[in-house]
Design an enzyme around this catalytic site. Structure first.
Site, PDB file in Angstrom:
ATOM      1  N   LEU A  12      17.976  24.155  68.424  1.00  0.00           N
ATOM      2  CA  LEU A  12      17.395  24.712  69.653  1.00  0.00           C
ATOM      3  C   LEU A  12      18.473  24.687  70.726  1.00  0.00           C
ATOM      4  CD1 LEU A  12      15.324  25.379  71.922  1.00  0.00           C
ATOM      5  CD2 LEU A  12      14.501  23.038  71.750  1.00  0.00           C
ATOM      6  N   ASP A  66      12.265  30.316  81.959  1.00  0.00           N
ATOM      7  CA  ASP A  66      13.075  29.775  83.059  1.00  0.00           C
ATOM      8  C   ASP A  66      12.904  28.257  83.098  1.00  0.00           C
ATOM      9  OD1 ASP A  66      14.291  29.127  85.427  1.00  0.00           O
ATOM     10  OD2 ASP A  66      13.346  30.724  86.598  1.00  0.00           O
ATOM     11  N   ASN A  93      22.143  22.891  77.126  1.00  0.00           N
ATOM     12  CA  ASN A  93      23.354  23.542  77.618  1.00  0.00           C
ATOM     13  C   ASN A  93      23.163  24.318  78.919  1.00  0.00           C
ATOM     14  OD1 ASN A  93      25.994  25.210  77.239  1.00  0.00           O
ATOM     15  ND2 ASN A  93      24.370  26.747  77.228  1.00  0.00           N
ATOM     16  N   TYR A 159      26.429  18.823  91.639  1.00  0.00           N
ATOM     17  CA  TYR A 159      26.941  19.126  90.298  1.00  0.00           C
ATOM     18  C   TYR A 159      27.575  17.896  89.635  1.00  0.00           C
ATOM     19  CZ  TYR A 159      29.013  21.797  86.466  1.00  0.00           C
ATOM     20  OH  TYR A 159      29.356  22.263  85.217  1.00  0.00           O
ATOM     21  N   LYS A 163      26.079  15.818  86.386  1.00  0.00           N
ATOM     22  CA  LYS A 163      26.854  15.712  85.143  1.00  0.00           C
ATOM     23  C   LYS A 163      27.175  14.244  84.817  1.00  0.00           C
ATOM     24  CE  LYS A 163      26.936  20.129  84.162  1.00  0.00           C
ATOM     25  NZ  LYS A 163      26.097  20.646  83.089  1.00  0.00           N
TER      26      LYS A 163
END
Ligand SMILES: NC(=O)c1ccc[n+]([C@@H]2O[C@H](COP(=O)([O-])OP(=O)(O)OC[C@H]3O[C@@H](n4cnc5c(N)ncnc54)[C@H](OP(=O)(O)O)[C@@H]3O)[C@@H](O)[C@H]2O)c1
Length: 270
Positions: A12, A66, A93, A159, A163
């Site tokens: 997936l 979405d 991802n 960001y 991460k």
């Protein structure tokens, strides 16, 4: 061409309509895995699915949607269950950058960043991990970034934090999963040629970076898959990026900020 059984495990992949996600689809299909592909652009997903079915004789399921919608992970999981699909590889991802300072964006944009890139990957892992654990076989790849290791910069405020979270989350789940045959890996690319910088409007800015700082999507994905198969908790892709990550952990924070922080800031839109 070998025709896969629909009982063959599935990978997936979120954000499969472009860039790294599309490349994961290609490389995992070439390994003979069936695919569940999700992203918002249905046309791109269907085109990719048809091409990979034809090329590798695999089965695919396209679930357009979405991930900013908090119900989307549950819907993806339920749809997989309804189709009797065993997800052996989960590739978290989907992502994007939001350039600019924190207060330049209305709250809904930050909320969307957190939902798509933090809550959705954790929620999907929470939904699919138990079955992997029960089967004593599974792979969860969280696509983080070299930004998780680099010094903090102004602009793109959430960001690096998001991460970094993904790396820590992957490391903890890696420790839990290892005893149960589930491999969990944070894949941390540096600058990679995809649509990422076109979507966030920083292409011109980052194109000033030396060519040697860039990697191709296929190289990044090959390294990520290999790392997951070897059950590495973190995979920083490419020698230069690994050196930067190592330097960040080896040097005192304030040195690294002085040494590299200003350089990186040149490529961050404020
Ligand atoms: N490229 C780089 O230099 C780089 C470096 C480090 C880390 N990364 C990370 O790598 C991952 C993949 O990025 P990429 O470089 O491949 O970028 P990309 O080419 O722009 O692809 C991003 C993918 O995410 C999907 N996506 C974005 N928002 C979404 C949403 N709300 N719901 C569902 N899907 C959504 C997009 O599909 P739709 O638009 O069709 O929804 C697209 O398939 C990201 O997590 C990114 O942070 C990239």
């Amino acid at each position: 061409m070998t025709q896969q059984d629909s009982s063959t495990p599935y990978a997936l992949i979120t954000g499969a309509s472009a860039g790294l996600g599309k490349e994961f689809a290609k490389q995992l299909a070439a390994k003979g895995l069936n695919l569940v592909l999700t992203a918002r652009r249905e046309g791109q997903l269907r085109e990719l699915a048809a091409a990979l079915e034809k090329q590798h004789g695999i089965h695919t399921l396209v679930i357009p949607g979405d991930l900013a919608d908090e119900n989307e992970p549950e819907r993806i999981h339920t749809t997989c269950q309804q189709h009797g699909i065993t997800v052996e590889w989960l590739i978290n991802n989907a992502g994007f950058g939001l350039p600019g300072e924190f207060d330049a964006h209305p709250w809904p944009e930050h909320k969307k960043t957190l939902q798509v890139m933090l809550t959705a990957p954790v929620h999907l892992a929470h939904l699919f991990y138990p079955a992997m654990k029960a089967r004593k076989r599974g792979y969860i790849l969280n696509i983080a970034s070299l930004a998780a290791f680099a010094p903090p910069t102004a602009g793109h405020t959430l960001y690096e934090a998001v991460k970094s979270f993904l790396v820590k989350f992957s490391q903890s789940l890696h420790l839990e999963g290892t005893d149960h045959g589930v491999h969990v890996t944070a894949v941390c690319p540096g600058f990679t040629y995809t649509e990422f910088h076109d979507v966030n409007g920083t292409r011109q800015m980052v194109s000033r970076l030396p060519e040697s700082m860039w990697m191709q999507a296929d190289e990044v994905v090959t390294l990520g898959i290999a790392a997951a198969e070897k059950n590495q908790d973190v995979c920083v892709t490419g020698g230069k990026n690994r050196f930067i990550a190592w330097l960040s952990s080896a040097l005192p924070d304030r040195w690294m900020r002085k040494l590299a922080g200003k350089q990186i800031q040149k490529y961050r839109k404020r």
